[in-house]
Design a protein around this motif. Structure first.
Motif, PDB file in Angstrom:
ATOM      1  N   VAL A 278     -36.253  -5.137  11.533  1.00  0.00           N
ATOM      2  CA  VAL A 278     -35.002  -4.445  11.891  1.00  0.00           C
ATOM      3  C   VAL A 278     -33.794  -5.342  11.683  1.00  0.00           C
ATOM      4  O   VAL A 278     -32.657  -4.856  11.596  1.00  0.00           O
ATOM      5  CB  VAL A 278     -35.029  -3.911  13.344  1.00  0.00           C
TER       6      VAL A 278
ATOM      7  N   ARG B 134     -33.313  -6.924   9.002  1.00  0.00           N
ATOM      8  CA  ARG B 134     -33.105  -6.875   7.553  1.00  0.00           C
ATOM      9  C   ARG B 134     -33.027  -8.282   6.952  1.00  0.00           C
ATOM     10  O   ARG B 134     -32.041  -8.654   6.300  1.00  0.00           O
ATOM     11  CB  ARG B 134     -31.840  -6.070   7.217  1.00  0.00           C
TER      12      ARG B 134
ATOM     13  N   GLU C 214     -34.517   1.178  17.332  1.00  0.00           N
ATOM     14  CA  GLU C 214     -33.984   0.359  16.247  1.00  0.00           C
ATOM     15  C   GLU C 214     -34.699   0.583  14.919  1.00  0.00           C
ATOM     16  O   GLU C 214     -34.319  -0.010  13.905  1.00  0.00           O
ATOM     17  CB  GLU C 214     -34.088  -1.124  16.625  1.00  0.00           C
TER      18      GLU C 214
ATOM     19  N   LYS D 258     -33.215   0.987  11.374  1.00  0.00           N
ATOM     20  CA  LYS D 258     -32.622  -0.150  10.675  1.00  0.00           C
ATOM     21  C   LYS D 258     -33.562  -0.750   9.626  1.00  0.00           C
ATOM     22  O   LYS D 258     -33.116  -1.564   8.801  1.00  0.00           O
ATOM     23  CB  LYS D 258     -32.242  -1.236  11.680  1.00  0.00           C
TER      24      LYS D 258
ATOM     25  N   ASP E  37     -35.085  -1.086   6.370  1.00  0.00           N
ATOM     26  CA  ASP E  37     -34.631  -0.514   5.096  1.00  0.00           C
ATOM     27  C   ASP E  37     -35.562  -0.807   3.930  1.00  0.00           C
ATOM     28  O   ASP E  37     -35.176  -0.616   2.772  1.00  0.00           O
ATOM     29  CB  ASP E  37     -33.217  -1.014   4.783  1.00  0.00           C
TER      30      ASP E  37
END
Length: 308
Positions: free
Chosen positions: A130, A132, A245, A248, A250
Motif C-alpha cells: 500500500v 507503493r 487501504e 492503494k 497499484d
C-alpha cells in the motif's frame, strides 16, 4: 533440467529501537545476475515461524527461471533473535518487518522485484504494497486475512465444525487455564489436521516451521497469541487491518486460498473487492499449506501469473 544455483547470506539491518545490530538471513535459489526474470521475495507467516515451510516455492526457479529469495524475518530462524524483547508490544509491530523488507531490497540492490506473502506474510506484503514502494512489480497474497477480527471469527466458526468431544476439550482447558496440557494440544491438532495441513505425515518443512515457535516463541507470543490459544488473538496484531487501504495497491495482485483453509473466502474477499488489478484462485484440495498440498498446481498458478 538443470539445478538452479543456491546462495545463502546475511545483510545488516539497522533498526535503532532494537538496541543492537541486526542481521537478516536469506537464501536465493536462482541467479539474480542473469536478468532473465524478475526475482520473487517470499514472506513467511507466523508471525514467528521461519522460511522452511515455503521451500516448494523454489520450484519456480526450476520451472520458470524465476530467482526465488527466501529469508527469515528478524526474531526468527537464522536471523537475529531478540528474546530480550519478549512481550514488548511497542517493538513487535508490522513497521519493524516493513523496514526489514525495505532494507533487504536495498541491500540486495533489487531495482525490480515481485513479492509473495503467505498467511502473516501476506498481511505484511499488503502493508508493504500500500506504500507503493519503488520497484515492486507484482504481488501474491496467499491464505491471508485483510482484517484480524474476521480471521478470528472464521477460526471460531471452523471450530464449531469439530467433533463435539474435541470442542469440549478445547473449552474445558481454556476455562481452566490448562492449555499447555496434552489433551488440549491433541484437540488443537484435530483442527490443524483439517485446516492447517491435510497431508499425513506433515512435510518436514512445515514441522520445522512449527518447531521454530517452540524454540523461540518471542515473536509469536507477543504479536499473535499472548493468550490461551490460536482462537484468541490478543497480541500486537489483535486489531490489525489493511482493508481500508487496499485501494492503494497499484500492482497486479494474485490471491490464493484453499477450500479448507484457515483463511476462508470471507477472509480473502476484501482483497478481491478493493485491490484494483486482482485475480483470485482457490485450491480445491488444500487447506492453509497449498504450496505443499497442491504443490505442482500452486507453483504453476504463481509462475504463470509472474511471467505472463
Amino acid at each position: 533440467m538443470s539445478i538452479p544455483k543456491t546462495t545463502e547470506g546475511e545483510v545488516d539491518f539497522s533498526y535503532p529501537a532494537a538496541g543492537k545490530p541486526l542481521k537478516t538471513w536469506y537464501k536465493i535459489v536462482g541467479d539474480l545476475s542473469t536478468g532473465s526474470r524478475t526475482p520473487l521475495i517470499c514472506l513467511h507467516g507466523g508471525p514467528g515461524v521461519e522460511h522452511s515451510y515455503l521451500a516448494p516455492l523454489a520450484d519456480l526457479a526450476t520451472l520458470f527461471s524465476i530467482p526465488v529469495i527466501l529469508y527469515d524475518q528478524v526474531g526468527n530462524g537464522r536471523s537475529t533473535h531478540l528474546r530480550e524483547r519478549d512481550g514488548d508490544k511497542e517493538f513487535w509491530t508490522d513497521a519493524l518487518f516493513v523496514a526489514e523488507l525495505d532494507n533487504l531490497v536495498a541491500q540486495l540492490e533489487l531495482t525490480e522485484y515481485d513479492v509473495f506473502g503467505h498467511s502473516w506474510g501476506g498481511m505484511l506484503g499488503s502493508r508493504f504494497a500500500v506504500r507503493r514502494p519503488k520497484g515492486l512489480r507484482r504481488l501474491v497474497i496467499m491464505s491471508s486475512p485483510s482484517d484480524i477480527h474476521v480471521w478470528v471469527a472464521v477460526q471460531n466458526e471452523l471450530r464449531k465444525e469439530l467433533p463435539q468431544d474435541v470442542q469440549d476439550a478445547l473449552t474445558r482447558h481454556e476455562e481452566a487455564g490448562t492449555t499447555d496440557s496434552k489433551e488440549y494440544k491433541d484437540a488443537e491438532g484435530v483442527f490443524y489436521d483439517r485446516h492447517l495441513c491435510r497431508l499425513h505425515p506433515q512435510p518436514e518443512g512445515v514441522l520445522n516451521a512449527l518447531r521454530s515457535i517452540e524454540e523461540d516463541p518471542t515473536v509469536y507470543m507477543t504479536m499473535y497469541v499472548n493468550g490461551p490459544s490460536e482462537f484468541h488473538v490478543i497480541g500486537t496484531i489483535k486489531d490489525w487491518t489493511i482493508t481500508d487501504e487496499l485501494h492503494k495497491i497499484d500492482v497486479p495482485t494474485l490471491l490464493i486460498n484453499g477450500r479448507y483453509d484457515e483463511a476462508q473466502d470471507t477472509c480473502v474477499l476484501p482483497f478481491f473487492l478493493n485491490i484494483p488489478k486482482v485475480k483470485w484462485v482457490r485450491l480445491e484440495n488444500s487447506s492453509h499449506m497449498g504450496q505443499w498440498e497442491e504443490r505442482e498446481r500452486c507453483c504453476q498458478i504463481v509462475g504463470e501469473f509472474l511471467t505472463y
